[in-house]
Motif scaffolding. Structure first.
Motif, PDB file in Angstrom:
ATOM      1  N   GLN A 220       0.839  -1.203   0.000  1.00  0.00           N
ATOM      2  CA  GLN A 220       0.000   0.000   0.000  1.00  0.00           C
ATOM      3  C   GLN A 220       0.875   1.254   0.000  1.00  0.00           C
ATOM      4  O   GLN A 220       1.695   1.436  -0.895  1.00  0.00           O
ATOM      5  CB  GLN A 220      -0.990  -0.069   1.164  1.00  0.00           C
ATOM      6  CG  GLN A 220      -1.892  -1.299   1.058  1.00  0.00           C
ATOM      7  CD  GLN A 220      -3.141  -1.236   1.871  1.00  0.00           C
ATOM      8  OE1 GLN A 220      -3.686  -0.176   2.179  1.00  0.00           O
ATOM      9  NE2 GLN A 220      -3.678  -2.403   2.229  1.00  0.00           N
ATOM     10  N   GLY A 221       0.783   2.100   1.015  1.00  0.00           N
ATOM     11  CA  GLY A 221       1.577   3.322   1.023  1.00  0.00           C
ATOM     12  C   GLY A 221       2.954   3.173   1.624  1.00  0.00           C
ATOM     13  O   GLY A 221       3.682   4.159   1.765  1.00  0.00           O
ATOM     14  N   GLY A 222       3.335   1.951   1.991  1.00  0.00           N
ATOM     15  CA  GLY A 222       4.620   1.728   2.630  1.00  0.00           C
ATOM     16  C   GLY A 222       4.583   2.079   4.102  1.00  0.00           C
ATOM     17  O   GLY A 222       3.808   2.936   4.538  1.00  0.00           O
ATOM     18  N   GLN A 223       5.394   1.397   4.900  1.00  0.00           N
ATOM     19  CA  GLN A 223       5.443   1.636   6.353  1.00  0.00           C
ATOM     20  C   GLN A 223       4.073   1.440   7.011  1.00  0.00           C
ATOM     21  O   GLN A 223       3.773   2.047   8.029  1.00  0.00           O
ATOM     22  CB  GLN A 223       5.981   3.044   6.658  1.00  0.00           C
ATOM     23  CG  GLN A 223       7.427   3.253   6.271  1.00  0.00           C
ATOM     24  CD  GLN A 223       8.396   2.572   7.222  1.00  0.00           C
ATOM     25  OE1 GLN A 223       8.109   2.373   8.389  1.00  0.00           O
ATOM     26  NE2 GLN A 223       9.566   2.216   6.707  1.00  0.00           N
ATOM     27  N   PHE A 224       3.236   0.601   6.381  1.00  0.00           N
ATOM     28  CA  PHE A 224       1.905   0.277   6.895  1.00  0.00           C
ATOM     29  C   PHE A 224       0.982   1.498   6.935  1.00  0.00           C
ATOM     30  O   PHE A 224       0.084   1.605   7.771  1.00  0.00           O
ATOM     31  CB  PHE A 224       2.015  -0.410   8.264  1.00  0.00           C
ATOM     32  CG  PHE A 224       2.702  -1.742   8.168  1.00  0.00           C
ATOM     33  CD1 PHE A 224       1.979  -2.895   7.925  1.00  0.00           C
ATOM     34  CD2 PHE A 224       4.093  -1.826   8.262  1.00  0.00           C
ATOM     35  CE1 PHE A 224       2.623  -4.120   7.791  1.00  0.00           C
ATOM     36  CE2 PHE A 224       4.748  -3.043   8.126  1.00  0.00           C
ATOM     37  CZ  PHE A 224       4.007  -4.198   7.888  1.00  0.00           C
ATOM     38  N   ARG A 225       1.196   2.412   5.984  1.00  0.00           N
ATOM     39  CA  ARG A 225       0.340   3.580   5.822  1.00  0.00           C
ATOM     40  C   ARG A 225      -0.565   3.377   4.617  1.00  0.00           C
ATOM     41  O   ARG A 225      -0.197   2.715   3.650  1.00  0.00           O
ATOM     42  CB  ARG A 225       1.188   4.836   5.618  1.00  0.00           C
ATOM     43  CG  ARG A 225       2.123   5.155   6.781  1.00  0.00           C
ATOM     44  CD  ARG A 225       3.152   6.199   6.410  1.00  0.00           C
ATOM     45  NE  ARG A 225       4.028   5.751   5.319  1.00  0.00           N
ATOM     46  CZ  ARG A 225       5.098   6.399   4.897  1.00  0.00           C
ATOM     47  NH1 ARG A 225       5.436   7.548   5.466  1.00  0.00           N
ATOM     48  NH2 ARG A 225       5.831   5.922   3.917  1.00  0.00           N
ATOM     49  N   ASN A 226      -1.755   3.928   4.663  1.00  0.00           N
ATOM     50  CA  ASN A 226      -2.612   3.988   3.480  1.00  0.00           C
ATOM     51  C   ASN A 226      -3.547   5.183   3.621  1.00  0.00           C
ATOM     52  O   ASN A 226      -3.347   6.044   4.476  1.00  0.00           O
ATOM     53  CB  ASN A 226      -3.364   2.670   3.257  1.00  0.00           C
ATOM     54  CG  ASN A 226      -4.406   2.375   4.322  1.00  0.00           C
ATOM     55  OD1 ASN A 226      -4.633   3.168   5.236  1.00  0.00           O
ATOM     56  ND2 ASN A 226      -5.051   1.230   4.217  1.00  0.00           N
ATOM     57  N   GLU A 227      -4.561   5.223   2.767  1.00  0.00           N
ATOM     58  CA  GLU A 227      -5.426   6.402   2.761  1.00  0.00           C
ATOM     59  C   GLU A 227      -6.393   6.438   3.937  1.00  0.00           C
ATOM     60  O   GLU A 227      -7.000   7.481   4.215  1.00  0.00           O
ATOM     61  CB  GLU A 227      -6.212   6.480   1.442  1.00  0.00           C
ATOM     62  CG  GLU A 227      -7.253   5.396   1.235  1.00  0.00           C
ATOM     63  CD  GLU A 227      -6.704   4.151   0.562  1.00  0.00           C
ATOM     64  OE1 GLU A 227      -7.496   3.440  -0.103  1.00  0.00           O
ATOM     65  OE2 GLU A 227      -5.487   3.870   0.693  1.00  0.00           O
ATOM     66  N   TYR A 228      -6.575   5.332   4.613  1.00  0.00           N
ATOM     67  CA  TYR A 228      -7.453   5.295   5.782  1.00  0.00           C
ATOM     68  C   TYR A 228      -6.600   5.477   7.029  1.00  0.00           C
ATOM     69  O   TYR A 228      -5.780   4.622   7.369  1.00  0.00           O
ATOM     70  CB  TYR A 228      -8.250   3.992   5.827  1.00  0.00           C
ATOM     71  CG  TYR A 228      -9.242   3.902   4.701  1.00  0.00           C
ATOM     72  CD1 TYR A 228     -10.463   4.571   4.775  1.00  0.00           C
ATOM     73  CD2 TYR A 228      -8.948   3.179   3.542  1.00  0.00           C
ATOM     74  CE1 TYR A 228     -11.375   4.514   3.725  1.00  0.00           C
ATOM     75  CE2 TYR A 228      -9.852   3.117   2.490  1.00  0.00           C
ATOM     76  CZ  TYR A 228     -11.062   3.790   2.588  1.00  0.00           C
ATOM     77  OH  TYR A 228     -11.957   3.739   1.554  1.00  0.00           O
ATOM     78  N   LEU A 229      -6.817   6.560   7.718  1.00  0.00           N
ATOM     79  CA  LEU A 229      -5.935   6.904   8.820  1.00  0.00           C
ATOM     80  C   LEU A 229      -6.169   6.046  10.047  1.00  0.00           C
ATOM     81  O   LEU A 229      -5.252   5.874  10.875  1.00  0.00           O
ATOM     82  CB  LEU A 229      -6.073   8.390   9.154  1.00  0.00           C
ATOM     83  CG  LEU A 229      -5.412   9.380   8.173  1.00  0.00           C
ATOM     84  CD1 LEU A 229      -3.964   8.973   7.859  1.00  0.00           C
ATOM     85  CD2 LEU A 229      -6.184   9.540   6.878  1.00  0.00           C
ATOM     86  N   ASP A 230      -7.372   5.463  10.173  1.00  0.00           N
ATOM     87  CA  ASP A 230      -7.565   4.524  11.283  1.00  0.00           C
ATOM     88  C   ASP A 230      -6.788   3.238  11.034  1.00  0.00           C
ATOM     89  O   ASP A 230      -6.199   2.666  11.963  1.00  0.00           O
ATOM     90  CB  ASP A 230      -9.050   4.264  11.551  1.00  0.00           C
ATOM     91  CG  ASP A 230      -9.828   3.826  10.320  1.00  0.00           C
ATOM     92  OD1 ASP A 230      -9.334   3.972   9.185  1.00  0.00           O
ATOM     93  OD2 ASP A 230     -10.961   3.327  10.498  1.00  0.00           O
ATOM     94  N   ASP A 231      -6.755   2.759   9.781  1.00  0.00           N
ATOM     95  CA  ASP A 231      -5.923   1.593   9.461  1.00  0.00           C
ATOM     96  C   ASP A 231      -4.480   1.843   9.895  1.00  0.00           C
ATOM     97  O   ASP A 231      -3.828   0.992  10.502  1.00  0.00           O
ATOM     98  CB  ASP A 231      -5.938   1.321   7.962  1.00  0.00           C
ATOM     99  CG  ASP A 231      -7.260   0.791   7.452  1.00  0.00           C
ATOM    100  OD1 ASP A 231      -8.244   0.802   8.211  1.00  0.00           O
ATOM    101  OD2 ASP A 231      -7.312   0.382   6.277  1.00  0.00           O
ATOM    102  N   THR A 232      -3.992   3.020   9.548  1.00  0.00           N
ATOM    103  CA  THR A 232      -2.611   3.379   9.892  1.00  0.00           C
ATOM    104  C   THR A 232      -2.402   3.383  11.403  1.00  0.00           C
ATOM    105  O   THR A 232      -1.361   2.927  11.905  1.00  0.00           O
ATOM    106  CB  THR A 232      -2.273   4.758   9.306  1.00  0.00           C
ATOM    107  OG1 THR A 232      -2.492   4.747   7.888  1.00  0.00           O
ATOM    108  CG2 THR A 232      -0.824   5.131   9.585  1.00  0.00           C
ATOM    109  N   GLY A 233      -3.387   3.863  12.146  1.00  0.00           N
ATOM    110  CA  GLY A 233      -3.279   3.883  13.598  1.00  0.00           C
ATOM    111  C   GLY A 233      -3.229   2.492  14.210  1.00  0.00           C
ATOM    112  O   GLY A 233      -2.458   2.237  15.150  1.00  0.00           O
TER     113      GLY A 233
END
Length: 477
Positions: A220-233
């Motif tokens: 996805q966005g790398g470093q476990f980041r993506n467009e959904y900020l709760d997913d990232t959290g």
């Protein structure tokens, strides 16, 4: 013993056993070698425990397990010549068993009334296979019947480790996620496994931490980041837990990258807060609760930090005044276009993450008043969300797939974190009561849990299993 020799002996043993020719499925099956190789004589077992049985046409079918050596065998009794008996072995919790079909398939000999297979391994330690067995039988010319799936007590010696082992049956050894391609739910499953390692001391599944990280760091966005900020959290908190357990700095660095990505999506809509996704400006509770907990946790693990503490303070100042906490001290889903409480359901995870977040923020600031606030929220939610004496999700259904089944796990994880912080452990009794109910009424022979901790209809899957593991962790931690 080499794997090649083990495979050869397995095939020969199956051919010789009972003087019968093995079925094609058995002959083609790849043998598993752990302490011993497949197709071991049951007379060599130091133990014979029967966890599950079945009947068909007056025949009794039983699964026998040797907990010492983590092997099992099948038997058929009260039958006749030509009746068949075999084992199936599954490496995904009984969903499929194509690579372990009809193991040891053999027939009751002429003049006999019963027969048994040889012993086969439950797990495949060499390939991280976490397995289950069932015994199957077929009267001559009749219908097939099988026992429920079960396993030995290997890596399942307590309620929580048994639940962790059942959860690992849903760990996809190809994607290195849970349920094949679960994303934020996989972060929660990993967190539950890490918590279980910390609480139980059983490190058998520690390998999943590095495997998940290495396989998915660039997804996805790398470093476990993506467009959904709760997913990232969710992922950020999983990597904080991984850092706490292992001391590996790369996990903490990734948690920082996740927190920074979330902060980059803080904007002025409704006066502040992190938006739910990068394509809109919806401000919801879970995203901001996760940001509060993550930034507070980072401050507590970064000597000399001021940046994450400032962000955590700013988040709490905004959140407590946002209107999402209603008059019943329950937290609704988010804010509407007028920046008022949208009145949407008070999901359990919205009531739970805030508790762990406030416990972390209190540790960061030394402000014990935050614990008083958290306790007031927990007092409200732990009562209002109970039904039939246990925690129940608003609108709880019978399914264990999708997002919702993971919510209760996040709630009890947060409640458990708060409970450990408070000297009088005020929520220990409720957590224990819920855990006892789930264990007694919502569990099958494989230690798989369903959606209703009071019992009832519902199939198991990894969302429900993660929540049950979180509950057992919280009750014992």
């Amino acid at each position: 013993m080499s794997a090649a020799l083990c495979a050869t002996l397995t095939t020969l043993s199956a051919l010789v056993f009972g003087g019968l020719t093995a079925s094609p499925a058995t002959a083609a099956a790849t043998a598993v070698c752990n302490k011993y190789c497949d197709a071991r004589d049951p007379s060599l077992s130091p133990q014979d425990r029967v966890p599950v049985t079945a009947t068909v046409s007056a025949r009794s079918i039983a699964l026998h397990v040797d907990d010492t050596d983590a092997m099992g065998w099948a038997s058929l009794d009260n039958g006749g010549a030509g009746d068949r008996v075999w084992l199936d072995r599954s490496m995904d919790g009984g969903r499929t068993w194509s690579s372990g079909s009809r193991l040891g398939d053999t027939a009751v000999p002429s003049g006999g009334r019963g027969w048994r297979t040889q012993m086969y391994n439950v797990d495949d330690w060499g390939s991280q296979g976490v397995g289950a067995l069932r015994a199957c039988g077929q009267p001559s010319g009749g219908a097939i019947a099988c026992t429920p799936w079960a396993r030995t007590t290997w890596n399942a010696g307590s309620r929580s480790t048994a639940a962790a082992t059942a959860l690992m049956m849903s760990y996809d050894r190809n994607t290195k996620l849970f349920g094949g391609n679960g994303w934020w739910t996989a972060a929660n499953a990993l967190t539950a496994v890490i918590d279980n390692i910390r609480i139980s001391g059983m490190g058998s599944y520690r390998y999943a931490i590095a495997d998940i990280y290495n396989k998915n760091i660039n997804a996805q966005g790398g470093q476990f980041r993506n467009e959904y900020l709760d997913d990232t959290g969710w992922w950020g908190l999983a990597w904080v837990a991984a850092y706490d357990l292992t001391g590996d700095r790369r996990y903490l660095d990734t948690a920082r990258a996740d927190a920074d990505h979330m902060y980059a999506n803080w904007n002025g809509t409704c006066g502040g807060g992190v938006r739910w996704n990068t394509g809109g400006n919806y401000k919801n509770a879970i995203t901001n609760e996760l940001f509060l907990q993550l930034t507070s946790a980072l401050h507590n693990r970064l000597p000399g930090d001021t940046v994450y503490l400032e962000r955590a303070r700013g988040e709490w100042d905004w959140f407590r005044n946002s209107g999402m906490i209603n008059g019943d001290r329950m937290i609704n889903d988010g804010l509407n276009d007028s920046c008022a409480n949208n009145g949407q359901p008070t999901w359990t995870y919205n009531q739970g993450v805030i508790l762990g977040a406030l416990a972390e923020l209190s540790r960061a600031t030394g402000d014990t008043g935050l614990l008083t606030t958290a306790r007031g929220l927990a007092d409200a939610s732990s009562v209002r969300l109970q039904a039939d004496g246990v925690l129940r999700e608003p609108g709880e259904g019978d399914s264990c797939t999708g997002d919702g089944p993971s919510f209760k796990g996040a709630y009890v994880r947060g409640l458990g974190a708060l409970n450990r912080t408070l000297s009088d452990r005020p929520y220990a009794a409720a957590l224990t009561r819920w855990a006892n109910s789930a264990h007694d009424h919502d569990r099958n022979a494989l230690d798989q849990y369903g959606p209703h901790w009071s019992g009832g209809t519902g199939a198991s899957d990894y969302g429900c299993q993660q929540s049950a593991l979180d509950l057992l962790n919280a009750a014992s931690g």
